[in-house]
Design a protein around this motif. Structure first.
Motif, PDB file in Angstrom:
ATOM      1  N   UNK A  95       5.010  -4.034  12.701  1.00  9.62           N
ATOM      2  CA  UNK A  95       3.986  -3.858  13.740  1.00  9.62           C
ATOM      3  C   UNK A  95       2.923  -4.924  13.545  1.00  9.62           C
TER       4      UNK A  95
ATOM      5  N   UNK B 148       0.835  -1.195   0.000  1.00 15.79           N
ATOM      6  CA  UNK B 148       0.000   0.000   0.000  1.00 15.79           C
ATOM      7  C   UNK B 148       0.878   1.256   0.000  1.00 15.79           C
ATOM      8  N   UNK B 149       0.264   2.372  -0.377  1.00 14.75           N
ATOM      9  CA  UNK B 149       0.988   3.646  -0.352  1.00 14.75           C
ATOM     10  C   UNK B 149       1.429   3.958   1.073  1.00 14.75           C
ATOM     11  N   UNK B 150       2.554   4.654   1.201  1.00 20.44           N
ATOM     12  CA  UNK B 150       2.903   5.210   2.506  1.00 20.44           C
ATOM     13  C   UNK B 150       2.129   6.522   2.661  1.00 20.44           C
ATOM     14  N   UNK B 151       1.959   6.974   3.895  1.00 22.08           N
ATOM     15  CA  UNK B 151       1.236   8.236   4.115  1.00 22.08           C
ATOM     16  C   UNK B 151       1.890   8.995   5.253  1.00 22.08           C
ATOM     17  N   UNK B 152       1.782  10.325   5.176  1.00 21.24           N
ATOM     18  CA  UNK B 152       2.214  11.211   6.259  1.00 21.24           C
ATOM     19  C   UNK B 152       3.176  10.546   7.250  1.00 21.24           C
ATOM     20  N   UNK B 153       2.603  10.098   8.389  1.00 23.17           N
ATOM     21  CA  UNK B 153       3.437   9.504   9.426  1.00 23.17           C
ATOM     22  C   UNK B 153       3.273   7.990   9.470  1.00 23.17           C
ATOM     23  N   UNK B 154       2.976   7.393   8.340  1.00 14.05           N
ATOM     24  CA  UNK B 154       2.801   5.934   8.273  1.00 14.05           C
ATOM     25  C   UNK B 154       3.734   5.390   7.189  1.00 14.05           C
TER      26      UNK B 154
END
Lengths: 153, 147
Positions: A137, A98-104
């Motif tokens: 995680x 999946x795409x990475x995002x902001x703080x993920x």
């Protein structure tokens, strides 16, 4: 996919009736022939628009209570090899990048099902060892707010 | 649930016969009568072990769009926020998970613009920002669960 396909899928999304000729019953409520229903379904399946035709099982009811969303932050250049390894585990039902995002930053997602949380953790540990990516995680589902099939409006 | 139920569950998750008398065909495969297959499936359905026998559609191939969304919501508001999210029929899964991002849901909409609209509305109604994690690549998509 025409309007008749859409109507058919919409009509069937809550499940076929449990009678001897379920497709005949669906056909009669649509005002078309049983053969046409069967042909349309087969074509939609062949085209991949229907992924599969079959029963959805409530995992929790058959003792598969734990559901862990395991995520790893896999370097982009390693995604191909790592995805194939994870997909090879029987306990993994879904595996996506999946795409990475902001703080993920965790981009590799695997759904692991098991009888206990511990069983899921053991699988996640084996996967982590196999892929050699340690930024990981495990997010267990604590509550299921909703689970329906993907629907057509 | 006995061995016969298990064999039924293992054989109807995919490859359900698309024929006029599917339960008779299943029965022939499993050595059961058509009536027994139907009555056992009915019992499994009544016990909520089988949710439904239906086509599982591929939203993208039908021109639609889907994504996974995560939100960070204070614990005392998760029920309210989950209710707002679940009100959209396009939301197919929604779970509480233990993380800074604690509400995780999937949305499958008939178009990319409808998907964007739903996310915008949810953000406006709940007041919590979200992260949008669309699929880039599928490595495995579970079709079957051995019982």
């Amino acid at each position: 996919m025409d309007e008749a396909d859409r109507k058919l899928l919409k009509m069937m999304q809550d499940g076929i009736p449990l009678v001897k000729r379920p497709f005949a019953e669906v056909a009669s409520s649509l005002g078309i022939a049983e053969d046409e229903v069967l042909q349309r379904l087969q074509r939609l399946l062949d085209e991949g628009k229907i992924r599969r035709f079959g029963a959805s099982i409530a995992h929790r009811k058959i003792g598969v209570i734990a559901n862990a969303m395991c995520v790893w932050n896999v370097p982009d250049e390693r995604v191909d090899g790592v995805g194939d390894i994870i997909a090879g585990f029987d306990e993994v039902t879904h595996c996506y990048v999946r795409s990475r995002a902001r703080d993920w930053g965790h981009n590799m997602f695997a759904m692991v099902h098991g009888r206990t949380k511990q069983e899921c953790e053991e699988v996640a540990d084996r996967i982590t060892k196999a892929i050699g990516v340690h930024d990981r995680k495990i997010l267990f589902s604590e509550r299921e707010f909703k689970k329906t099939g993907v629907r057509i409006e | 649930m006995d061995e016969v139920d298990r064999s039924i569950l293992n054989s109807i998750q995919d490859g359900f016969p698309l024929t006029s008398r599917p339960f008779a065909e299943l029965g022939a495969r499993l050595g059961l009568s058509e009536d027994e297959v139907i009555s056992r499936i009915q019992k499994l359905k009544d016990a909520n072990i089988i949710r439904r026998i239906a086509p599982v559609i591929d939203v993208k191939k039908l021109g639609g769009a889907s994504t996974l969304v995560a939100m960070s919501v204070p614990l005392d508001r998760v029920d309210e926020v989950a209710g707002i999210i679940n009100a959209y029929s396009e939301v197919s899964h929604n779970y509480l998970r233990q993380d800074k991002y604690n509400i995780w849901f999937t949305v499958s909409a008939s178009s990319k613009s409808r998907l964007d609209q739903i996310l915008k509305e949810i953000e406006e109604k709940t007041g919590y920002p979200y992260i949008n994690l669309p699929t880039v690549r599928v490595f495995k998509l579970g079709v079957k669960f051995e019982v």
